[in-house]
Design an enzyme around this catalytic site. Structure first.
Site, mmCIF file in Angstrom:
data_model
loop_
_atom_site.group_PDB
_atom_site.id
_atom_site.type_symbol
_atom_site.label_atom_id
_atom_site.label_comp_id
_atom_site.label_asym_id
_atom_site.label_seq_id
_atom_site.Cartn_x
_atom_site.Cartn_y
_atom_site.Cartn_z
ATOM 1 N N GLU A 141 0.836 -1.203 0.000
ATOM 2 C CA GLU A 141 0.000 0.000 0.000
ATOM 3 C C GLU A 141 0.872 1.255 0.000
ATOM 4 O O GLU A 141 1.646 1.432 0.931
ATOM 5 C CB GLU A 141 -0.914 -0.001 1.232
ATOM 6 C CG GLU A 141 -1.916 -1.146 1.228
ATOM 7 C CD GLU A 141 -2.783 -1.200 2.490
ATOM 8 O OE1 GLU A 141 -2.599 -0.372 3.395
ATOM 9 O OE2 GLU A 141 -3.653 -2.080 2.563
ATOM 10 N N HIS A 185 -7.641 1.527 1.819
ATOM 11 C CA HIS A 185 -7.566 1.255 3.269
ATOM 12 C C HIS A 185 -8.328 2.311 4.079
ATOM 13 O O HIS A 185 -7.746 3.019 4.912
ATOM 14 C CB HIS A 185 -6.094 1.184 3.720
ATOM 15 C CG HIS A 185 -5.913 0.376 4.966
ATOM 16 N ND1 HIS A 185 -4.801 -0.384 5.207
ATOM 17 C CD2 HIS A 185 -6.706 0.201 6.053
ATOM 18 C CE1 HIS A 185 -4.921 -0.992 6.380
ATOM 19 N NE2 HIS A 185 -6.079 -0.643 6.906
HETATM 20 P P1 NAD Z 1 -10.510 -9.251 16.256
HETATM 21 O O1 NAD Z 1 -9.218 -9.522 16.932
HETATM 22 O O2 NAD Z 1 -11.669 -8.761 17.071
HETATM 23 O O3 NAD Z 1 -11.007 -10.550 15.453
HETATM 24 C C1 NAD Z 1 -10.158 -11.355 14.684
HETATM 25 C C2 NAD Z 1 -10.713 -12.767 14.701
HETATM 26 O O4 NAD Z 1 -9.941 -13.570 13.805
HETATM 27 C C3 NAD Z 1 -10.635 -13.439 16.089
HETATM 28 O O5 NAD Z 1 -11.896 -13.986 16.427
HETATM 29 C C4 NAD Z 1 -9.571 -14.533 15.876
HETATM 30 O O6 NAD Z 1 -9.794 -15.676 16.692
HETATM 31 C C5 NAD Z 1 -9.763 -14.834 14.399
HETATM 32 N N1 NAD Z 1 -8.632 -15.541 13.787
HETATM 33 C C6 NAD Z 1 -7.303 -15.381 14.013
HETATM 34 N N2 NAD Z 1 -6.597 -16.254 13.246
HETATM 35 C C7 NAD Z 1 -7.511 -16.963 12.524
HETATM 36 C C8 NAD Z 1 -7.423 -18.003 11.569
HETATM 37 N N3 NAD Z 1 -6.259 -18.498 11.176
HETATM 38 N N4 NAD Z 1 -8.574 -18.495 11.051
HETATM 39 C C9 NAD Z 1 -9.782 -18.010 11.424
HETATM 40 N N5 NAD Z 1 -9.920 -17.017 12.338
HETATM 41 C C10 NAD Z 1 -8.809 -16.507 12.871
HETATM 42 O O7 NAD Z 1 -10.183 -8.202 15.093
HETATM 43 P P2 NAD Z 1 -11.168 -7.094 14.466
HETATM 44 O O8 NAD Z 1 -11.125 -5.859 15.295
HETATM 45 O O9 NAD Z 1 -12.463 -7.734 14.139
HETATM 46 O O10 NAD Z 1 -10.361 -6.765 13.122
HETATM 47 C C11 NAD Z 1 -10.345 -7.694 12.052
HETATM 48 C C12 NAD Z 1 -9.341 -7.256 10.996
HETATM 49 O O11 NAD Z 1 -9.730 -6.006 10.431
HETATM 50 C C13 NAD Z 1 -7.923 -7.040 11.518
HETATM 51 O O12 NAD Z 1 -7.009 -7.576 10.586
HETATM 52 C C14 NAD Z 1 -7.776 -5.531 11.560
HETATM 53 O O13 NAD Z 1 -6.427 -5.145 11.414
HETATM 54 C C15 NAD Z 1 -8.608 -5.152 10.352
HETATM 55 N N6 NAD Z 1 -9.084 -3.766 10.318
HETATM 56 C C16 NAD Z 1 -9.037 -3.123 9.123
HETATM 57 C C17 NAD Z 1 -9.536 -1.832 9.029
HETATM 58 C C18 NAD Z 1 -9.504 -1.123 7.706
HETATM 59 O O14 NAD Z 1 -9.265 0.069 7.675
HETATM 60 N N7 NAD Z 1 -9.764 -1.811 6.607
HETATM 61 C C19 NAD Z 1 -10.068 -1.190 10.153
HETATM 62 C C20 NAD Z 1 -10.096 -1.883 11.357
HETATM 63 C C21 NAD Z 1 -9.605 -3.174 11.426
#
Ligand code: NAD
Length: 305
Positions: free
Chosen positions: A257, A278
């Site tokens: 990115e 993003h």
């Molecule tokens: P979170 O930690 O609440 O949830 C992540 C989930 O993924 C957890 O339940 C975990 O057990 C699960 N997980 C981990 N490894 C796994 C695997 N191998 N297989 C299946 N499940 C698995 O996170 P969140 O706050 O829901 O955020 C999710 C994602 O979104 C993160 O990567 C975060 O960085 C991203 N995010 C992106 C933006 C954006 O601007 N696009 C904004 C916020 C968050």
């Protein structure tokens, strides 16, 4: 307590910190060399993704007690090293969840009806009515990979659109899933059964390129793929290989990115791919919540010192 803010934050956040007695220096965009020179004078460092909080910076910050990421991701922080030095790390993990979940649903609808493509053509003077037949989401199966904060919200919103929702996670989320009428299944089953797949895992060794060529081969023809988590979760070369037989892909995050490599540029310029830069957290409400959540977390960390 002295705090140094090295990237842009809201005025309200700065006021909140001052409100509980912290002496704040607001220096957004401070060059690295200067930061290295002055960081030794502060107990609290507040930063976003631009500032590399690596071992060198932590070593120079002799008095550092709290590292506060103005956001969620800690990819730019030497977390293990900071913890070893006894430094507390705080962030604001809840603030962007709703905005990221809403963006996910928006991208799924945009894919289903090819909205960006139609918009572009009409603006170019064409009238492509009848050219792209869309699909409804109602009655389709959405596979949510990662049933955490954002995955759960996406699942709820999708249920309200009349979608069937299945989810896979490394932990047992079956009870929480059942509460909103979703069902936990194995990863490969999810890939085989879903009409739309949305990825919401954190980036970790188990999720790095978890959607590679072999996994994407399990996905149904004409399924759609949405990724608002982290770009590295999908092998972009493999997606390029599969994109023609899929309905499409919507990507808010990329492994590079902004994108520069030739293959990645080919992927994102594909007609079936929608891309946003993003922006999952970029709403007024998420920013407001972020300032509040981080200020509270810093206050609590100060109390525990
Ligand atoms: P979170 O930690 O609440 O949830 C992540 C989930 O993924 C957890 O339940 C975990 O057990 C699960 N997980 C981990 N490894 C796994 C695997 N191998 N297989 C299946 N499940 C698995 O996170 P969140 O706050 O829901 O955020 C999710 C994602 O979104 C993160 O990567 C975060 O960085 C991203 N995010 C992106 C933006 C954006 O601007 N696009 C904004 C916020 C968050």
């Amino acid at each position: 307590m002295r705090a140094l803010i090295t990237d842009p934050t809201s005025d309200k956040f700065v006021e909140r910190l001052r409100g509980f007695g912290v002496d704040v220096d607001y220096r957004p965009g401070i060059p690295r060399e200067e930061l290295l020179k002055i960081v030794g004078g502060y107990e609290i460092l507040v930063f976003r993704s631009r500032t590399k909080v690596d071992q060198e910076l932590i070593d120079r910050g002799e008095r550092l007690k709290i590292l506060a990421r103005y956001g969620v991701g800690l990819d730019n922080v030497a977390v293990d090293y900071a913890i070893k030095r006894g430094i507390t790390i705080v962030n604001a993990p809840n603030a962007p969840s709703r905005s990221a979940a809403e963006l996910t649903i928006g991208l799924m609808l945009a894919l289903a009806r090819r909205i960006p493509l139609l918009d572009k053509e009409v603006k170019a003077g064409k009238w492509p009515k009848g050219k792209y037949m869309g699909v409804e989401l109602y009655g389709k199966t959405l596979g949510v990979i990662g049933f955490g904060r954002i995955g759960r919200l996406v699942a709820q919103y999708a249920r309200s659109l009349g979608m069937n929702v299945i989810t896979s996670d490394v932990i047992d989320v079956s009870k929480e899933a059942e509460k909103i009428g979703a069902r936990q299944v194995g990863f490969e089953q999810l890939l085989r059964e879903s009409d739309a797949i949305s990825v919401h895992v954190t980036l970790n060794p188990s999720t790095y390129r978890m959607l590679d060529d072999a996994r994407l081969s399990l996905v149904k023809d004409n399924a759609m793929l949405i990724n608002t988590s982290r770009g590295e979760v999908i092998d972009a070369d493999a997606l390029l290989k599969h994109i023609d037989r899929l309905w499409g892909a919507a990507l808010d995050v990329l492994p590079e990115e902004p994108p520069k490599s030739e293959k990645l540029l080919r992927l994102i310029s594909h007609e079936k791919v929608i891309v946003t830069p993003h922006i999952g957290s970029e709403t007024a409400e998420a920013y407001e919540r972020l300032a509040e959540e981080l200020a509270v977390n810093i206050q609590e960390a100060i109390k525990r010192l």
